[in-house]
Design a protein around this motif. Structure first.
Motif, PDB file in Angstrom:
ATOM      1  N   GLN A 117      18.614 -87.237 106.403  1.00 16.11           N
ATOM      2  CA  GLN A 117      20.011 -87.643 106.586  1.00 16.11           C
ATOM      3  C   GLN A 117      20.537 -88.498 105.428  1.00 16.11           C
ATOM      4  N   CYS A 118      19.749 -88.642 104.371  1.00 15.84           N
ATOM      5  CA  CYS A 118      20.160 -89.475 103.238  1.00 15.84           C
ATOM      6  C   CYS A 118      20.921 -88.642 102.211  1.00 15.84           C
ATOM      7  N   HIS A 119      21.865 -89.287 101.537  1.00 14.40           N
ATOM      8  CA  HIS A 119      22.660 -88.632 100.490  1.00 14.40           C
ATOM      9  C   HIS A 119      22.358 -89.300  99.153  1.00 14.40           C
ATOM     10  N   PHE A 120      22.045 -88.461  98.159  1.00 18.68           N
ATOM     11  CA  PHE A 120      21.723 -88.942  96.819  1.00 18.68           C
ATOM     12  C   PHE A 120      22.990 -89.497  96.171  1.00 18.68           C
ATOM     13  N   ILE A 121      22.894 -90.720  95.652  1.00 21.98           N
ATOM     14  CA  ILE A 121      24.053 -91.367  95.019  1.00 21.98           C
ATOM     15  C   ILE A 121      23.935 -91.306  93.507  1.00 21.98           C
ATOM     16  N   SER A 122      22.820 -91.807  92.980  1.00 20.72           N
ATOM     17  CA  SER A 122      22.645 -91.804  91.522  1.00 20.72           C
ATOM     18  C   SER A 122      21.173 -92.000  91.187  1.00 20.72           C
ATOM     19  N   GLY A 123      20.859 -91.800  89.905  1.00 19.48           N
ATOM     20  CA  GLY A 123      19.494 -91.984  89.427  1.00 19.48           C
ATOM     21  C   GLY A 123      19.493 -92.541  88.024  1.00 19.48           C
ATOM     22  N   GLN A 124      18.433 -93.217  87.685  1.00 16.16           N
ATOM     23  CA  GLN A 124      18.286 -93.816  86.353  1.00 16.16           C
ATOM     24  C   GLN A 124      16.946 -93.365  85.780  1.00 16.16           C
ATOM     25  N   SER A 125      16.997 -92.709  84.628  1.00 15.54           N
ATOM     26  CA  SER A 125      15.742 -92.287  83.997  1.00 15.54           C
ATOM     27  C   SER A 125      15.107 -93.479  83.294  1.00 15.54           C
ATOM     28  N   LEU A 126      13.770 -93.560  83.413  1.00 13.67           N
ATOM     29  CA  LEU A 126      13.030 -94.664  82.818  1.00 13.67           C
ATOM     30  C   LEU A 126      11.862 -94.089  82.017  1.00 13.67           C
ATOM     31  N   PHE A 127      11.787 -94.487  80.743  1.00 13.72           N
ATOM     32  CA  PHE A 127      10.787 -93.993  79.806  1.00 13.72           C
ATOM     33  C   PHE A 127       9.827 -95.125  79.468  1.00 13.72           C
ATOM     34  N   THR A 128       8.522 -94.840  79.486  1.00 18.05           N
ATOM     35  CA  THR A 128       7.507 -95.844  79.161  1.00 18.05           C
ATOM     36  C   THR A 128       6.701 -95.362  77.961  1.00 18.05           C
ATOM     37  N   GLU A 129       6.656 -96.207  76.926  1.00 19.22           N
ATOM     38  CA  GLU A 129       5.880 -95.876  75.737  1.00 19.22           C
ATOM     39  C   GLU A 129       4.414 -96.242  75.946  1.00 19.22           C
ATOM     40  N   ALA A 130       3.587 -95.890  74.973  1.00 17.86           N
ATOM     41  CA  ALA A 130       2.142 -96.162  75.065  1.00 17.86           C
ATOM     42  C   ALA A 130       1.863 -97.654  75.192  1.00 17.86           C
ATOM     43  N   GLY A 131       2.701 -98.503  74.651  1.00 21.39           N
ATOM     44  CA  GLY A 131       2.515 -99.953  74.733  1.00 21.39           C
ATOM     45  C   GLY A 131       2.900-100.537  76.077  1.00 21.39           C
ATOM     46  N   GLY A 132       3.456 -99.730  76.984  1.00 22.29           N
ATOM     47  CA  GLY A 132       3.827-100.199  78.313  1.00 22.29           C
ATOM     48  C   GLY A 132       5.256-100.685  78.426  1.00 22.29           C
ATOM     49  N   VAL A 133       6.060-100.537  77.376  1.00 19.17           N
ATOM     50  CA  VAL A 133       7.459-100.977  77.425  1.00 19.17           C
ATOM     51  C   VAL A 133       8.289 -99.918  78.143  1.00 19.17           C
ATOM     52  N   ILE A 134       9.007-100.340  79.176  1.00 19.28           N
ATOM     53  CA  ILE A 134       9.864 -99.419  79.946  1.00 19.28           C
ATOM     54  C   ILE A 134      11.288 -99.561  79.438  1.00 19.28           C
ATOM     55  N   THR A 135      11.891 -98.430  79.061  1.00 12.80           N
ATOM     56  CA  THR A 135      13.253 -98.422  78.524  1.00 12.80           C
ATOM     57  C   THR A 135      14.087 -97.432  79.318  1.00 12.80           C
ATOM     58  N   PRO A 136      15.288 -97.831  79.748  1.00 14.71           N
ATOM     59  CA  PRO A 136      16.126 -96.888  80.496  1.00 14.71           C
ATOM     60  C   PRO A 136      16.747 -95.845  79.576  1.00 14.71           C
ATOM     61  N   GLY A 137      16.832 -94.636  80.103  1.00 12.49           N
ATOM     62  CA  GLY A 137      17.518 -93.554  79.398  1.00 12.49           C
ATOM     63  C   GLY A 137      18.852 -93.293  80.088  1.00 12.49           C
ATOM     64  N   SER A 138      19.254 -92.037  80.126  1.00  9.82           N
ATOM     65  CA  SER A 138      20.556 -91.700  80.713  1.00  9.82           C
ATOM     66  C   SER A 138      20.490 -91.757  82.241  1.00  9.82           C
ATOM     67  N   GLU A 139      21.665 -91.988  82.833  1.00  5.22           N
ATOM     68  CA  GLU A 139      21.795 -91.934  84.294  1.00  5.22           C
ATOM     69  C   GLU A 139      22.068 -90.504  84.704  1.00  5.22           C
ATOM     70  N   ILE A 140      21.770 -90.194  85.949  1.00  6.23           N
ATOM     71  CA  ILE A 140      22.116 -88.869  86.471  1.00  6.23           C
ATOM     72  C   ILE A 140      22.973 -89.050  87.713  1.00  6.23           C
TER      73      ILE A 140
END
Length: 198
Positions: A117-140
């Motif tokens: 019964q849930c409706h998808f609102i939005s999403g955020q892509s998250l990229f993690t490099e080999a060093g463990g740093v998480i960086t946001p990419g584009s939204e969907i």
């Protein structure tokens, strides 16, 4: 008041012998009952059953707690405590991917009963490099809602410009509206190799 016995029209007053006879009958009856109880306790699981009946409310409460814990663990293992479920190993990134190019994420995804019964609102892509740093990419943004059946989706994502070549982990943080309540979930992590510009 004394008890009397009438026999052939005569009244007879009970004697001491009468009372002693009655006492022996009574004591013999008690002895038979005691011997029967001992034999019952020795040769049958009567006392074990009696103890089990006595302690059954506490055991039932403990059993209910164990069943609830098992249900919680089972829901976590099968993914039924989430809004979405992904069959393992079916989601991937189309490769090769070079720096500056968009990333095509191929998802195989389905709704759980909890998320039906849930409706998808939005999403955020998250990229993690080999060093463990998480960086946001584009939204969907949602183009459609998925059902409880497995659905294949191709999602085009723009990675952050700061990613360096190497092994990259990618997932999407998802936001849902479940009957007026915001619920957050995420896709499984997929990995790919980011190549230098060619």
């Amino acid at each position: 008041m004394t008890q009397t016995i009438e026999s052939k029209g005569q009244r007879i007053i009970p004697t001491l012998g009468f009372f002693l006879d009655r006492l022996w009958v009574w004591l013999t009856g008690i002895a038979f009952w005691l011997v029967g109880a001992v034999l019952l306790a020795v040769f049958t699981p009567f006392w074990d059953n009696a103890r089990a009946v006595w302690s059954s409310p506490a055991m039932l409460t403990a059993l209910q707690k164990d069943v609830l814990a098992l249900r919680t663990e089972l829901a976590a293992a099968t993914g039924d405590n989430r809004v979405i479920r992904q069959p393992p190993g079916l989601s991937y990134v189309t490769e090769p991917v070079r720096m500056g190019e968009p990333v095509i994420l191929n998802l195989v995804i389905e709704r759980t009963e909890l998320g039906a019964q849930c409706h998808f609102i939005s999403g955020q892509s998250l990229f993690t490099e080999a060093g463990g740093v998480i960086t946001p990419g584009s939204e969907i943004q949602p183009s459609r809602q998925i059902s409880e059946e497995q659905t294949r989706l191709r999602v085009k994502l723009i990675p952050p410009d700061t990613l360096r070549p190497g092994r990259i982990e990618l997932y999407i943080a998802l936001e849902y509206d479940c009957d007026g309540r915001k619920v957050y979930d995420r896709t499984d992590v997929v990995t790919y190799s980011l190549l230098p510009k060619g």
